[in-house]
Motif scaffolding. Structure first.
Motif, mmCIF file in Angstrom:
data_model
loop_
_atom_site.group_PDB
_atom_site.id
_atom_site.type_symbol
_atom_site.label_atom_id
_atom_site.label_comp_id
_atom_site.label_asym_id
_atom_site.label_seq_id
_atom_site.Cartn_x
_atom_site.Cartn_y
_atom_site.Cartn_z
ATOM 1 N N VAL A 1 36.957 33.715 51.818
ATOM 2 C CA VAL A 1 37.219 33.625 53.257
ATOM 3 C C VAL A 1 36.499 34.755 53.985
ATOM 4 O O VAL A 1 35.843 34.545 55.021
ATOM 5 C CB VAL A 1 38.738 33.681 53.536
ATOM 6 C CG1 VAL A 1 39.004 33.693 55.049
ATOM 7 C CG2 VAL A 1 39.451 32.509 52.875
ATOM 8 N N GLY A 2 36.617 35.960 53.448
ATOM 9 C CA GLY A 2 35.935 37.100 54.064
ATOM 10 C C GLY A 2 34.433 36.942 54.073
ATOM 11 O O GLY A 2 33.759 37.358 55.028
ATOM 12 N N TYR B 1 31.025 32.239 43.844
ATOM 13 C CA TYR B 1 30.926 33.139 44.990
ATOM 14 C C TYR B 1 29.457 33.324 45.397
ATOM 15 O O TYR B 1 29.115 33.285 46.583
ATOM 16 C CB TYR B 1 31.547 34.496 44.645
ATOM 17 C CG TYR B 1 31.207 35.603 45.616
ATOM 18 C CD1 TYR B 1 31.895 35.741 46.819
ATOM 19 C CD2 TYR B 1 30.177 36.505 45.335
ATOM 20 C CE1 TYR B 1 31.573 36.736 47.710
ATOM 21 C CE2 TYR B 1 29.849 37.509 46.225
ATOM 22 C CZ TYR B 1 30.553 37.621 47.405
ATOM 23 O OH TYR B 1 30.212 38.613 48.291
ATOM 24 N N ALA C 1 42.891 41.893 50.911
ATOM 25 C CA ALA C 1 43.073 40.839 49.914
ATOM 26 C C ALA C 1 44.024 41.233 48.780
ATOM 27 O O ALA C 1 44.924 40.459 48.429
ATOM 28 C CB ALA C 1 41.722 40.398 49.359
ATOM 29 N N VAL D 1 47.543 30.223 45.443
ATOM 30 C CA VAL D 1 46.336 30.846 45.990
ATOM 31 C C VAL D 1 46.238 32.262 45.440
ATOM 32 O O VAL D 1 47.057 33.125 45.766
ATOM 33 C CB VAL D 1 46.377 30.878 47.536
ATOM 34 C CG1 VAL D 1 45.105 31.530 48.080
ATOM 35 C CG2 VAL D 1 46.530 29.469 48.094
ATOM 36 N N VAL E 1 39.373 41.313 55.971
ATOM 37 C CA VAL E 1 39.955 40.364 55.011
ATOM 38 C C VAL E 1 39.743 40.853 53.582
ATOM 39 O O VAL E 1 40.652 40.805 52.744
ATOM 40 C CB VAL E 1 39.347 38.963 55.208
ATOM 41 C CG1 VAL E 1 39.780 38.016 54.080
ATOM 42 C CG2 VAL E 1 39.763 38.396 56.559
ATOM 43 N N TRP E 2 38.534 41.328 53.288
ATOM 44 C CA TRP E 2 38.281 41.885 51.953
ATOM 45 C C TRP E 2 39.192 43.081 51.675
ATOM 46 O O TRP E 2 39.706 43.242 50.568
ATOM 47 C CB TRP E 2 36.823 42.322 51.846
ATOM 48 C CG TRP E 2 35.851 41.185 51.745
ATOM 49 C CD1 TRP E 2 36.120 39.902 51.365
ATOM 50 C CD2 TRP E 2 34.443 41.228 52.035
ATOM 51 N NE1 TRP E 2 34.967 39.145 51.400
ATOM 52 C CE2 TRP E 2 33.924 39.927 51.804
ATOM 53 C CE3 TRP E 2 33.581 42.234 52.462
ATOM 54 C CZ2 TRP E 2 32.574 39.616 51.982
ATOM 55 C CZ3 TRP E 2 32.245 41.928 52.651
ATOM 56 C CH2 TRP E 2 31.744 40.633 52.406
ATOM 57 N N PRO F 1 44.594 36.052 44.783
ATOM 58 C CA PRO F 1 44.036 37.023 45.744
ATOM 59 C C PRO F 1 42.522 36.915 45.923
ATOM 60 O O PRO F 1 42.010 37.183 47.015
ATOM 61 C CB PRO F 1 44.432 38.375 45.132
ATOM 62 C CG PRO F 1 45.624 38.078 44.290
ATOM 63 C CD PRO F 1 45.416 36.698 43.744
ATOM 64 N N TRP F 2 41.795 36.514 44.850
ATOM 65 C CA TRP F 2 40.343 36.468 44.964
ATOM 66 C C TRP F 2 39.862 35.379 45.918
ATOM 67 O O TRP F 2 38.705 35.400 46.373
ATOM 68 C CB TRP F 2 39.680 36.293 43.603
ATOM 69 C CG TRP F 2 40.192 35.163 42.748
ATOM 70 C CD1 TRP F 2 41.068 35.249 41.708
ATOM 71 C CD2 TRP F 2 39.837 33.773 42.861
ATOM 72 N NE1 TRP F 2 41.296 34.008 41.156
ATOM 73 C CE2 TRP F 2 40.548 33.089 41.843
ATOM 74 C CE3 TRP F 2 39.007 33.044 43.698
ATOM 75 C CZ2 TRP F 2 40.450 31.709 41.650
ATOM 76 C CZ3 TRP F 2 38.903 31.666 43.518
ATOM 77 C CH2 TRP F 2 39.609 31.020 42.508
ATOM 78 N N VAL F 3 40.736 34.406 46.252
ATOM 79 C CA VAL F 3 40.344 33.359 47.195
ATOM 80 C C VAL F 3 39.984 33.968 48.559
ATOM 81 O O VAL F 3 39.070 33.502 49.249
ATOM 82 C CB VAL F 3 41.475 32.332 47.359
ATOM 83 C CG1 VAL F 3 41.141 31.336 48.484
ATOM 84 C CG2 VAL F 3 41.702 31.583 46.045
ATOM 85 N N TRP F 4 40.686 35.038 48.923
ATOM 86 C CA TRP F 4 40.437 35.657 50.225
ATOM 87 C C TRP F 4 39.073 36.330 50.299
ATOM 88 O O TRP F 4 38.542 36.558 51.398
ATOM 89 C CB TRP F 4 41.550 36.656 50.551
ATOM 90 C CG TRP F 4 42.895 36.014 50.534
ATOM 91 C CD1 TRP F 4 43.893 36.189 49.616
ATOM 92 C CD2 TRP F 4 43.392 35.040 51.468
ATOM 93 N NE1 TRP F 4 44.979 35.406 49.905
ATOM 94 C CE2 TRP F 4 44.701 34.687 51.044
ATOM 95 C CE3 TRP F 4 42.874 34.441 52.620
ATOM 96 C CZ2 TRP F 4 45.478 33.757 51.730
ATOM 97 C CZ3 TRP F 4 43.633 33.517 53.297
ATOM 98 C CH2 TRP F 4 44.924 33.191 52.857
ATOM 99 N N VAL G 1 47.703 41.034 49.808
ATOM 100 C CA VAL G 1 48.270 39.702 50.053
ATOM 101 C C VAL G 1 48.926 39.160 48.788
ATOM 102 O O VAL G 1 49.988 38.542 48.827
ATOM 103 C CB VAL G 1 47.170 38.741 50.556
ATOM 104 C CG1 VAL G 1 47.728 37.327 50.697
ATOM 105 C CG2 VAL G 1 46.605 39.227 51.875
#
Length: 473
Positions: free
Chosen positions: A133-134, A67, A112, A125, A108-109, A127-130, A115
């Protein structure tokens, strides 16, 4: 303007003068400054807690390091296309678009955890993947203004007062850096579960993002700038066409800027890159050192007016107040350090900042343990982050040393080239630190980082050059 008036304006470079002059700025700059404060507050409320958020959503140390590396990529890559988009769309619409993207990133954060785990084509996928994205969205607004800020300060400030000029702007901007983490700490204290309480923080960040976006779109007086911007963009387009015809594209421009970088900046760039690489190895793990490595909160009884109040903070909430201590020290020391630079030169002040940057990783990971026999852990941690605040004392002088040697009309380009090169080299640092954290130990990761930071500081001390205006000041 008389010589006396010009001299008076030159002397007015302290932080209090900046706050007073702030309200005398032309409308578009004033609105942009307000938007900058709103977005800075949102970023500082959220960014330092995101590694803990990732861990709470199931991410490993390697993922946390990755990250940080993605964040480094964004910092290195976004400014160039951001500037091109601004030239094409005009200031008002580009700032609005990037503000909307950043606000969407905060959203998005925020959602997350809701989702949950998603199956896409047989791929799970998490949840931490988002959060990644954020990140790509939330950093959009920050791509603006870096080179322009440097250039404006350079053009408006006497060369021998550059550090004081940057201290003024940094003092104002970092007021949001102080308020953001403290506000986050208060909100985190509202719920015992970190994932839930941090969503309160993100919701407020979304609100500030909306305010910042609306303010700049509605209040920005773009009539003159955007109407003239059409002509400016036409000229830019013609220049780009000519450049393309000569085979001189983006890569060619970057290469030319690198060749034309003032020679005095090269040792500074090498030392700075080593120090920032070291800091980048462990920066995203600072919150985890407090919340998971030491698991230290704050517990004390405060007596006011004869009434005793119990203060009990979770490690996550305590971290926000530690960041507040860090930034308070920064705000108190930046202006005096900049004035001191006028007497001793920029180089010693920059070296001091580098030294704190370089040694802080080992101070953080080992200092509280060393002090434990004589100082309670919670107070040792307060002292550690107060020490960290000293690294910002050298920041105005550092900026002055970057832009000072540039030609008067080339400050933005020189600054952009400097940061592009530095940030590109620093890209893999967090991934390396994450691998060491996960597969070796946190202590080893932080010790190696500190050693590399000290090497960078030493290199600058030996080979770094002073800015001529400060030699003769």
């Amino acid at each position: 303007m008389t010589e006396e008036q010009a001299a008076a304006e030159t002397d007015e470079s302290g932080p209090l003068d900046t706050f007073r002059q702030f309200f005398a700025l032309e409308r578009d700059v004033l609105v942009l400054s307000l938007a900058m404060f709103a977005f800075s507050l949102s970023f500082q409320m959220t960014s330092r807690y995101l590694p803990e958020y990732l861990a709470a959503l199931g991410a490993s140390g390697v993922v946390v390091g990755l990250y940080g590396t993605v964040g480094n990529v964004v910092s290195a890559v976004y400014p160039y296309p951001g500037g091109a988009i601004s030239d094409r769309l005009g200031s008002r619409y580009s700032l609005t678009a990037f503000g909307l993207l950043s606000t969407l990133g905060f959203v998005v954060w925020l959602v997350a955890p809701s989702v949950g785990v998603v199956e896409l084509g047989g791929v799970t996928v998490e949840p931490w993947v988002w959060i990644f994205v954020g990140l790509l969205l939330a950093q959009a607004w920050k791509s603006f203004g870096l080179g322009a800020t440097f250039a404006v300060v350079k053009q408006a400030t006497d060369p021998s007062k550059l550090a004081a000029g940057f201290a003024s702007t940094e003092t104002f901007r970092r007021t949001a850096f102080l308020a953001g983490p403290v506000l986050a700490a208060v909100l985190i204290g509202f719920h015992p579960a970190f994932t839930t309480s941090f969503q309160y923080v993100l919701a407020v960040a979304v609100g500030f993002g909306v305010i910042g976006t609306v303010v700049q779109h509605v209040l920005y007086d773009a009539d003159d700038r955007d109407s003239s911007g059409d002509e400016t963009r036409d000229d830019a387009d013609d220049a780009e066409d000519d450049a393309a015809g000569d085979g001189f594209g983006v890569v060619g421009r970057i290469r030319a800027d690198l060749r034309e970088m003032p020679a005095e900046l090269r040792p500074l760039l090498v030392g700075d890159t080593l120090v920032r690489f070291a800091n980048g190895m462990v920066y995203v793990f600072f919150v985890l050192v407090v919340t998971r490595f030491y698991e230290v909160g704050f517990d004390a009884t405060v007596a006011l007016g004869g009434v005793a109040y119990g203060v009990n903070l979770s490690p996550a909430a305590f971290f926000g107040y530690l960041l507040g201590v860090e930034m308070l020290v920064a705000l108190v020391t930046m202006a005096p350090a900049a004035k001191l630079a006028e007497r001793v030169g920029l180089k010693p002040i920059v070296a001091l900042g580098f030294l704190v940057y370089g040694t802080f990783p080992v101070v953080l990971i080992a200092g509280p343990t060393v002090l434990a026999p004589v100082v309670p852990l919670q107070w040792a941690m307060v002292g550690v982050f107060a020490f960290s605040g000293l690294r910002f004392a050298g920041l105005p002088s550092h900026k002055a040393l970057i832009v000072g040697p540039a030609e008067r009309d080339a400050g933005g380009r020189v600054t952009g080239t400097y940061y592009l090169l530095r940030n590109t080299v620093v890209i893999p640092s967090a991934a390396l630190g994450g691998a060491l954290w996960e597969f070796v130990s946190p202590e080893v990761a932080f010790t190696i980082a500190a050693a590399l930071g000290v090497v960078g500081t030493g290199y600058f001390l030996v080979f770094g050059e002073e800015f001529a205006a400060y030699v003769s000041a």
